[in-house]
Design a protein around this motif. Structure first.
Motif, PDB file in Angstrom:
ATOM      1  N   TYR A   1       0.913  -1.264   0.037  1.00 23.30           N
ATOM      2  CA  TYR A   1      -0.077  -0.036  -0.214  1.00 23.30           C
ATOM      3  C   TYR A   1       0.976   1.035  -0.091  1.00 23.30           C
ATOM      4  N   PRO A   2       1.412   1.547  -1.088  1.00 25.78           N
ATOM      5  CA  PRO A   2       2.099   2.799  -1.173  1.00 25.78           C
ATOM      6  C   PRO A   2       1.603   4.098  -0.656  1.00 25.78           C
ATOM      7  N   GLN A   3       0.239   4.279  -0.605  1.00 29.43           N
ATOM      8  CA  GLN A   3      -0.459   5.394  -0.223  1.00 29.43           C
ATOM      9  C   GLN A   3      -1.959   4.761   0.761  1.00 29.43           C
ATOM     10  N   ILE A   4      -1.783   5.586   1.845  1.00 25.12           N
ATOM     11  CA  ILE A   4      -2.996   5.322   2.834  1.00 25.12           C
ATOM     12  C   ILE A   4      -3.579   6.782   3.035  1.00 25.12           C
ATOM     13  N   LEU A   5      -4.841   6.873   2.713  1.00 23.90           N
ATOM     14  CA  LEU A   5      -5.769   8.280   2.733  1.00 23.90           C
ATOM     15  C   LEU A   5      -4.964   9.323   2.163  1.00 23.90           C
ATOM     16  N   GLY A   6      -4.291   9.056   0.881  1.00 25.65           N
ATOM     17  CA  GLY A   6      -3.686  10.046  -0.008  1.00 25.65           C
ATOM     18  C   GLY A   6      -2.144  10.434   0.644  1.00 25.65           C
ATOM     19  N   VAL A   7      -1.929   9.860   1.747  1.00 26.08           N
ATOM     20  CA  VAL A   7      -0.551  10.218   2.365  1.00 26.08           C
ATOM     21  C   VAL A   7       0.339   8.930   2.017  1.00 26.08           C
ATOM     22  N   ARG A   8       1.689   9.404   1.452  1.00 26.75           N
ATOM     23  CA  ARG A   8       2.635   8.080   1.174  1.00 26.75           C
ATOM     24  C   ARG A   8       2.920   7.123   2.512  1.00 26.75           C
ATOM     25  N   THR A   9       2.731   6.104   2.539  1.00 26.72           N
ATOM     26  CA  THR A   9       3.285   5.293   3.488  1.00 26.72           C
ATOM     27  C   THR A   9       4.454   5.362   4.269  1.00 26.72           C
ATOM     28  N   VAL A  10       5.444   5.686   3.333  1.00 26.85           N
ATOM     29  CA  VAL A  10       6.845   6.045   3.811  1.00 26.85           C
ATOM     30  C   VAL A  10       6.853   6.999   4.894  1.00 26.85           C
ATOM     31  N   ASN A  11       5.870   8.186   4.541  1.00 29.84           N
ATOM     32  CA  ASN A  11       5.895   9.354   5.491  1.00 29.84           C
ATOM     33  C   ASN A  11       4.722   9.309   6.587  1.00 29.84           C
ATOM     34  N   LEU A  12       4.024   8.440   6.494  1.00 28.02           N
ATOM     35  CA  LEU A  12       2.897   8.055   7.448  1.00 28.02           C
ATOM     36  C   LEU A  12       3.455   7.285   8.584  1.00 28.02           C
ATOM     37  N   LEU A  13       4.112   6.034   8.235  1.00 25.74           N
ATOM     38  CA  LEU A  13       4.574   4.993   9.271  1.00 25.74           C
ATOM     39  C   LEU A  13       5.930   5.205   9.377  1.00 25.74           C
ATOM     40  N   SER A  14       6.368   5.699  10.454  1.00 25.58           N
ATOM     41  CA  SER A  14       7.788   5.825  10.881  1.00 25.58           C
ATOM     42  C   SER A  14       8.153   4.486  11.640  1.00 25.58           C
ATOM     43  N   PRO A  15       9.539   4.334  11.983  1.00 27.29           N
ATOM     44  CA  PRO A  15       9.903   3.006  12.522  1.00 27.29           C
ATOM     45  C   PRO A  15       9.174   2.829  13.921  1.00 27.29           C
ATOM     46  N   VAL A  16       9.058   4.217  14.540  1.00 27.60           N
ATOM     47  CA  VAL A  16       8.480   3.909  15.834  1.00 27.60           C
ATOM     48  C   VAL A  16       6.876   3.652  15.924  1.00 27.60           C
ATOM     49  N   THR A  17       6.435   4.170  14.949  1.00 33.55           N
ATOM     50  CA  THR A  17       4.854   3.922  14.779  1.00 33.55           C
ATOM     51  C   THR A  17       4.802   2.214  14.367  1.00 33.55           C
ATOM     52  N   ILE A  18       5.700   1.890  13.502  1.00 38.94           N
ATOM     53  CA  ILE A  18       5.613   0.530  12.885  1.00 38.94           C
ATOM     54  C   ILE A  18       6.067  -0.367  14.163  1.00 38.94           C
ATOM     55  N   ALA A  19       6.656  -0.159  15.067  1.00 37.68           N
ATOM     56  CA  ALA A  19       6.863  -0.675  16.236  1.00 37.68           C
ATOM     57  C   ALA A  19       5.658  -0.772  17.237  1.00 37.68           C
ATOM     58  N   ILE A  20       4.880   0.266  17.322  1.00 43.60           N
ATOM     59  CA  ILE A  20       3.875   0.291  18.200  1.00 43.60           C
ATOM     60  C   ILE A  20       2.663  -0.541  17.677  1.00 43.60           C
ATOM     61  N   ILE A  21       2.502  -0.508  16.086  1.00 45.31           N
ATOM     62  CA  ILE A  21       1.268  -1.422  15.586  1.00 45.31           C
ATOM     63  C   ILE A  21       1.879  -2.610  15.854  1.00 45.31           C
ATOM     64  N   GLY A  22       3.178  -2.998  15.247  1.00 43.97           N
ATOM     65  CA  GLY A  22       3.235  -4.498  15.359  1.00 43.97           C
ATOM     66  C   GLY A  22       3.240  -5.483  16.692  1.00 43.97           C
ATOM     67  N   LEU A  23       3.907  -4.326  17.707  1.00 42.67           N
ATOM     68  CA  LEU A  23       4.013  -5.147  18.983  1.00 42.67           C
ATOM     69  C   LEU A  23       2.409  -5.127  19.714  1.00 42.67           C
ATOM     70  N   THR A  24       1.564  -3.876  19.452  1.00 34.28           N
ATOM     71  CA  THR A  24       0.233  -4.040  19.939  1.00 34.28           C
ATOM     72  C   THR A  24      -0.548  -4.960  19.550  1.00 34.28           C
ATOM     73  N   LEU A  25      -0.606  -5.210  18.065  1.00 33.07           N
ATOM     74  CA  LEU A  25      -1.375  -6.374  17.567  1.00 33.07           C
ATOM     75  C   LEU A  25      -0.737  -7.752  18.245  1.00 33.07           C
ATOM     76  N   HIS A  26       0.272  -7.848  18.102  1.00 37.47           N
ATOM     77  CA  HIS A  26       1.034  -9.297  18.730  1.00 37.47           C
ATOM     78  C   HIS A  26       0.635  -9.324  20.318  1.00 37.47           C
ATOM     79  N   GLU A  27       0.810  -8.219  21.014  1.00 38.27           N
ATOM     80  CA  GLU A  27       0.387  -8.305  22.317  1.00 38.27           C
ATOM     81  C   GLU A  27      -0.913  -8.607  22.744  1.00 38.27           C
ATOM     82  N   ALA A  28      -2.078  -8.068  22.072  1.00 37.11           N
ATOM     83  CA  ALA A  28      -3.505  -8.060  21.981  1.00 37.11           C
ATOM     84  C   ALA A  28      -3.817  -9.528  21.846  1.00 37.11           C
ATOM     85  N   ALA A  29      -3.195 -10.252  21.018  1.00 38.20           N
ATOM     86  CA  ALA A  29      -3.700 -11.758  20.814  1.00 38.20           C
ATOM     87  C   ALA A  29      -3.439 -12.632  22.162  1.00 38.20           C
ATOM     88  N   TYR A  30      -2.261 -12.297  22.933  1.00 35.98           N
ATOM     89  CA  TYR A  30      -2.021 -13.013  24.034  1.00 35.98           C
ATOM     90  C   TYR A  30      -2.933 -12.465  25.073  1.00 35.98           C
TER      91      TYR A  30
END
Length: 287
Positions: free
Chosen positions: A138-167
């Motif tokens: 998904y190069p763009q989300i809501l008209g914003v480039r994904t590279v600018n929207l998802l920083s490494p810290v944001t990606i870490a929060i999303i990935g860890l949160t979704l993983h943590e929620a399952a447990y």
């Protein structure tokens, strides 16, 4: 008429008094083997500690120099912040998933089960790398480039949160199921709605079963955040890696990170003990 004394039955002998009885001697059990094993373990432990302290290869002076350095403390702060955010968001989403899993609606129940099954079936590293490369899908989300929207810290929060929620969902579900059915039926008889029963009756009692595994998850999340270093998030581990890539002092810098993890984990363990004691009031587990 007198009866001859030799024809009278003999009176039974009086039982011996307690003071006349011989008291058995209590001999303590000799635990020679256990004490010998304890001494051997202590000697081995003392030798290991001595070898670590006296070994110059550990470079303890370097550990002392970098232990409170600005870059290390900044990485530690990010690790603690990331752990707190992930735990709050993960348990919030996990509670919702647990309620869905216990729902009578088959759609909600199966969607929750599928989410938990999928996230628990894939390694957290794979999930993080997938989110890190989401821009390829998904190069763009809501008209914003994904590279600018998802920083490494944001990606870490999303990935860890979704993983943590399952447990977290399974932890919360287990806690809810530990509440006696009679408590729920009593709340229903009082006319309490489903969400009010959950908030006022079920969850306060379920916390006794939720807190111990939740505390273990918190400690696991703290240590698990070190994996975000693979996507260049400057947490505690990544901060010391930046230093030893420059100075080539790998072992002492890894010791810096290790000691900080041990200190923070120990503090969290103390806090977990007090929280467990609070929720175990009035039960056999309160101590």
């Amino acid at each position: 008429m007198a009866v001859p004394t030799d024809t009278l039955p003999e009176s039974p002998a009086a039982p011996p008094s307690r003071t006349d009885a011989v008291q058995p001697r209590i001999v303590p059990v000799r635990r020679t083997g256990q004490w010998a094993a304890a001494v051997a373990v202590l000697l081995l432990l003392a030798g290991a500690v001595s070898s670590v302290v006296r070994n110059d290869a550990f470079q303890w002076e370097v550990v002392g120099d970098y232990f409170t350095s600005t870059s290390v403390l900044r990485g530690l702060a990010l690790t603690l912040w990331l752990t707190g955010v992930v735990m709050v968001l993960g348990f919030t989403l996990g509670t919702l998933l647990a309620v869905m899993r216990l729902s009578a609606n088959p759609v909600l129940r199966n969607v929750s089960w599928g989410y938990i099954w999928l996230l628990r079936s894939t390694p957290i590293l794979v999930q993080l790398l997938f989110w890190f490369n989401i821009g390829a899908l998904y190069p763009q989300i809501l008209g914003v480039r994904t590279v600018n929207l998802l920083s490494p810290v944001t990606i870490a929060i999303i990935g860890l949160t979704l993983h943590e929620a399952a447990y977290a969902a399974e932890v919360v579900r287990g806690g809810i199921l530990s509440v006696e059915r009679g408590q729920i039926e009593a709340a229903e008889s009082l006319g309490l709605g489903r969400w009010r029963r959950l908030r006022r009756i079920v969850l306060p009692q379920a916390m006794r079963s939720i807190v111990p595994p939740a505390g273990n998850m918190l400690i696991g999340t703290l240590k698990g955040t070190s994996i975000v270093s693979v996507i260049a998030v400057q947490d505690l581990l990544y901060s010391v890696q930046l230093v030893y890539h420059r100075t080539y002092q790998v072992v002492p810098l890894l010791l810096v990170a290790t000691i900080w993890y041990v200190v923070v984990t120990s503090l969290l363990s103390v806090g977990q003990h007090h929280v467990e004691k609070y929720y175990a009031r009035g039960t056999a587990g309160a101590r």
